[in-house]
Design an enzyme around this catalytic site. Structure first.
Site, PDB file in Angstrom:
ATOM      1  N   ASN A 425       0.841  -1.193   0.000  1.00 34.97           N
ATOM      2  CA  ASN A 425       0.000   0.000   0.000  1.00 34.97           C
ATOM      3  C   ASN A 425       0.880   1.248   0.000  1.00 34.97           C
ATOM      4  O   ASN A 425       1.596   1.511   0.969  1.00 34.97           O
ATOM      5  CB  ASN A 425      -0.901   0.031   1.226  1.00 34.97           C
ATOM      6  N   GLU A 426       0.870   1.993  -1.125  1.00 34.76           N
ATOM      7  CA  GLU A 426       1.440   3.337  -1.242  1.00 34.76           C
ATOM      8  C   GLU A 426       2.952   3.424  -1.057  1.00 34.76           C
ATOM      9  O   GLU A 426       3.491   4.510  -0.865  1.00 34.76           O
ATOM     10  CB  GLU A 426       0.738   4.318  -0.292  1.00 34.76           C
ATOM     11  N   ASP A 427       3.672   2.309  -1.167  1.00 40.23           N
ATOM     12  CA  ASP A 427       5.130   2.397  -1.020  1.00 40.23           C
ATOM     13  C   ASP A 427       5.793   3.097  -2.204  1.00 40.23           C
ATOM     14  O   ASP A 427       6.858   3.705  -2.054  1.00 40.23           O
ATOM     15  CB  ASP A 427       5.719   1.002  -0.821  1.00 40.23           C
TER      16      ASP A 427
END
Length: 832
Positions: A425-427
């Protein structure tokens, strides 16, 4: 002989490590986590109340030890050597396990289960002891140890979470508290056996014409050597395929299979949720059974006029993936019951939500959640457990990640509801924010390890490799959001997290038509929960008002009050008492859902031109009682936004929208929204989008009257779908004298009507209240019927925009009078 289990869930005690022999306290419920045990023994206040989160921070800095004593299980009658294992389904997180003083296990990953043979270690009376080191302090220590080989970047709380394989939200998030848990969070048991079927699984594919399901079936056997095993597939008690297979020297049996004309598993509303039994049998009392569902699952990514599509096709049917994102349902995972998981999934079906996205900062979710999704027909998008950081790739870390990925894929691969795994998620947003190395054209994984963004190796090489090996027909997506190496905000490809509502540019919710993407896997708007939840989480009456210290502390979102008041004040006349302000935030959230889901669903389009393939709100649920983006609160009490989503995702939905006019930009004319006669009308149910326009009417610029556009779809006088388009902003309208009336059609149905249009009618919901609808508009000349259970009709309290008080109590008129009202110029009705 069949294997036998001895559950170790009684007689546990715990203490702060290195305490005295008098410090042991009883564990009342098992599995458990240390805060629950301290609370049960009156050693800490309830972390969910008032400012008590601060009062329990010391718990995270201590080490804790759990202990249980148990007798040696009596051996069953058998001439063959008996094996005894101890199984730990989940240890949170840095755990050292001793049996009778001998170390048998060391674990540093919350997401792993462990099986240890203890046949030669058992005594007549045994002591099992588990020491849990502080994950908070260990995380900081690991950062220090590896700082020369990796730069730890992080969004959300401290960098110490990044090298620790533990639920990341325990360090706190912008919707949840800092509650660093420790303890045996999943079951522990002894298992005795001569031989044991460790697992049975299949790799299958459904043909394009849906007439053949074929692939391979596998079984793994542990313990005493067995020569053969019977593998079978049954449906409704009828065996549709069966074969006796040889077991090789490694305990593995495998065979090809084929089933003609299979009964398929569909998302709810598209077909049945048929499931077969996959069974492996050695003897009548030694077998393993799994429920499986066959479905053909595809992620359609094709070039089109808008860029590249992103939508799901299940069994040849294109499915608009309207739904929600999921965070852990509790800050203390061990207290989530199977029934609670089931109730959450039932809410999705009730709300017409077809997809649940398991977010990457929590856990690899419980089987009970997926069992419910399988049974009820909810699609699941599951992130691997990485969120909002630049994660390391040193060898011991990667080895642990590989073990957790394989173990959890093996545990979950039989669930037909799971249709996609995403790497994180969103790295990649962290990569963009800190300008870390990323060259999409560089396809050498070894070079990625040497870059300043080494986690690319995990997401684009390691995890897809593991998925291909463990579940070869599963869809893998490198990240959420992700779009073929393009910027994570690119709206032409992949999925996006659309946070220019609330965060970022803080666009108005009326501007959702400008904010679409190929698949919106996150967006949201905050709101308060209902009053019962607020007053329960903040017990001090003097603090039960917006802007109080405890109310501000409870909301973990950065700049939450300035953002919330902006959206409230832009759209409504602000009332700042608790009931009124709570209602306003709820209506803002519901309006955001209405605009977003209706607008983006309209872009579902047709095959070959599906501009938007799905919308997942951030978020469905909360992990504690709070105000957040959740559309249902911690106690499963639905906010009005839940009903707005349910309405927008009906099988057949009608939408009506007006032209957007800015009202606060410099010299903008604020009268334009009420004067503009243009509007769009559309229906989504494989029916072409149509547009319409009101008959031109002359307007006196000094004396115009705003009107509401009401669209309604009926079949044989039965209302199927409705929508309303109001002049914006709503605060410019006169909401006085609505003349709301009630009557009861039965003990569990209430009928509401009004003389004039009503915006944001909301019944106050509690944990006992169950409503068929809430947070709706009232249109003159129509009656709204709401099913009610759990409370009496005359105990309901309600409010609406412009109501004379914060909350009113339902009162039934002594005589019904006339319910028919001429709408005249107040409402222009379009009937389709």
């Amino acid at each position: 002989m069949a294997s036998t289990k001895h559950i170790l869930d009684q007689g546990w005690t715990f203490q702060q490590s290195n305490g005295s022999s008098d410090d042991w306290l009883p564990v009342q419920k098992f599995p458990t986590q240390v805060h629950l045990d301290l609370l049960a023994n009156n050693k800490i206040p309830d972390p969910f109340n008032d400012l008590n989160e601060l009062a329990v921070q010391w718990v995270a800095e201590k080490d804790w030890t759990y202990k249980v004593q148990f007798p040696k299980p009596p051996p069953p009658a058998s001439d063959e050597p008996l094996i005894t294992d101890v199984v730990f389904e989940g240890l949170d997180t840095f755990a050292t396990v001793l049996l009778n003083g001998k170390e048998i296990l060391k674990s540093d990953n919350m997401f792993l289960s462990h099986r240890v043979e203890i046949s030669d270690l058992l005594e007549d009376n045994n002591t099992l002891e588990i020491k849990f080191d502080s994950a908070l302090l260990k995380g900081r220590q690991l950062v220090e140890e590896h700082k020369h080989e990796h730069t730890f970047y992080v969004r959300q709380t401290e960098v110490g979470r990044v090298p620790v394989r533990k639920a990341q939200y325990n360090w706190g998030w912008d919707w949840g508290p800092i509650l660093m848990t420790a303890g045996p969070w999943r079951p522990i048991y002894l298992e005795q056996y001569v031989s044991r079927i460790d697992d049975v699984w299949m790799h299958y594919e459904v043909s394009e014409d849906l007439k053949i399901c074929s692939g391979r079936i596998f079984a793994k056997v542990a313990g005493a050597s067995r020569k053969s095993i019977v593998l079978s597939v049954t449906l409704g008690g009828t065996t549709v395929w069966e074969k006796e297979c040889a077991i090789d020297s490694d305990g593995l049996a495998k065979t090809e299979f084929r089933i003609d004309n299979p009964e398929l598993w569909y998302p709810f509303g598209y077909g049945q949720q048929d499931r077969y039994q996959l069974k492996a049998t050695i003897t009548a009392d030694d077998e393993k059974v799994k429920l499986i569902g066959f479905r053909r699952s595809e992620l359609i990514q094709e070039k089109d006029e808008f860029g590249k599509s992103f939508y799901f096709r299940i069994n040849g049917i294109d499915v608009f993936a309207g739904g929600s994102c999921w965070i852990p349902a509790d800050s203390f995972l061990s207290q989530i019951s199977p029934q609670r998981y089931y109730d959450w999934v039932k809410l999705l079906v009730e709300g017409n939500q077809h997809m649940l996205r398991i977010w990457g900062g929590g856990i690899y979710e419980d089987d009970n959640l997926f069992d419910a999704c399988d049974e009820l027909g909810v699609l699941v998008w599951h992130d691997f457990q990485f969120a909002c950081a630049s994660y390391p790739t040193y060898p011991s870390y990667l080895a642990s990640v590989e073990q957790e990925a394989r173990q959890n894929l093996r545990r979950l691969r039989s669930h037909p509801s799971i249709v996609i795994w995403a790497g994180n998620n969103e790295d990649y947003q962290v990569q963009e924010r800190y300008h870390l190395d990323y060259n999409y054209e560089d396809k050498d994984p070894q070079s990625w390890l040497k870059s300043s963004f080494p986690a690319r190796y995990t997401y684009e090489y390691l995890l897809p490799k593991i998925v291909k090996e463990e579940d070869p027909f599963m869809i893998y997506h490198p990240s959420s959001p992700w779009g073929d190496g393009k910027h994570t905000t690119d709206k032409t490809v992949g999925d996006i997290h659309q946070w220019n509502i609330w965060h970022g540019a803080m666009n108005r919710y009326q501007e959702t038509y400008m904010l679409s993407g190929r698949f919106i896997s996150e967006f949201g708007m905050e709101a308060y929960p209902h009053l019962e939840t607020i007053r329960d989480m903040i017990r001090v009456p003097e603090q039960q008002h917006p802007g109080s210290m405890m109310m501000d502390f409870r909301n973990k979102a950065i700049d939450h009050e300035r953002r919330m008041i902006t959206y409230v004040a832009e759209n409504f006349l602000v009332k700042y008492d608790l009931p009124s302000y709570t209602h306003l935030t709820q209506v803002v959230q519901a309006e955001t859902m209405h605009f977003a889901y209706k607008t983006w669903r309209r872009e579902w389009g047709k095959p070959g031109a599906r501009k938007c393939g799905g919308v997942l709100v951030w978020q469905l649920n909360d992990c504690w009682p709070t105000m957040s983006w959740a559309v249902v609160d911690y106690y499963l009490v639905k906010k009005p936004a839940f009903y707005a989503i349910a309405d927008a995702l009906k099988p057949l939905a009608v939408g009506v929208s007006r032209v957007y006019h800015e009202w606060t930009a410099g010299h903008a004319d604020p009268t334009l929204p009420a004067k503009d006669t243009k509007f769009d009308l559309w229906i989504d149910h494989a029916i072409p989008v149509v547009s319409s326009q009101l008959t031109d009417q002359p307007f006196d610029l000094t004396k115009y009257e705003p009107y509401v556009i009401h669209a309604i779809v009926k079949e044989d006088e039965r209302v199927i779908a409705t929508d309303n388009a109001w002049p914006q902003p709503l605060k410019y309208l006169d909401f006085s004298d609505r003349e709301v009336k009630f009557k009861a059609s039965s003990t569990d149905k209430i009928i509401i009507s009004s003389t004039r249009p009503v915006k944001g009618f909301v019944f106050e919901e509690t944990r006992q209240t169950k409503l068929s609808d809430n947070g709706f508009d009232l249109i003159p000349g129509e009656e709204k019927t709401v099913g009610v259970s759990g409370v009496t009709l005359d105990s309901l309290r309600y409010t609406y925009i412009g109501a004379p008080e914060g909350q009113l109590k339902v009162a039934f008129a002594t005589s019904e009078g006339s319910w028919t009202t001429s709408v005249a110029s107040l409402v222009s009705k379009i009937t389709s």
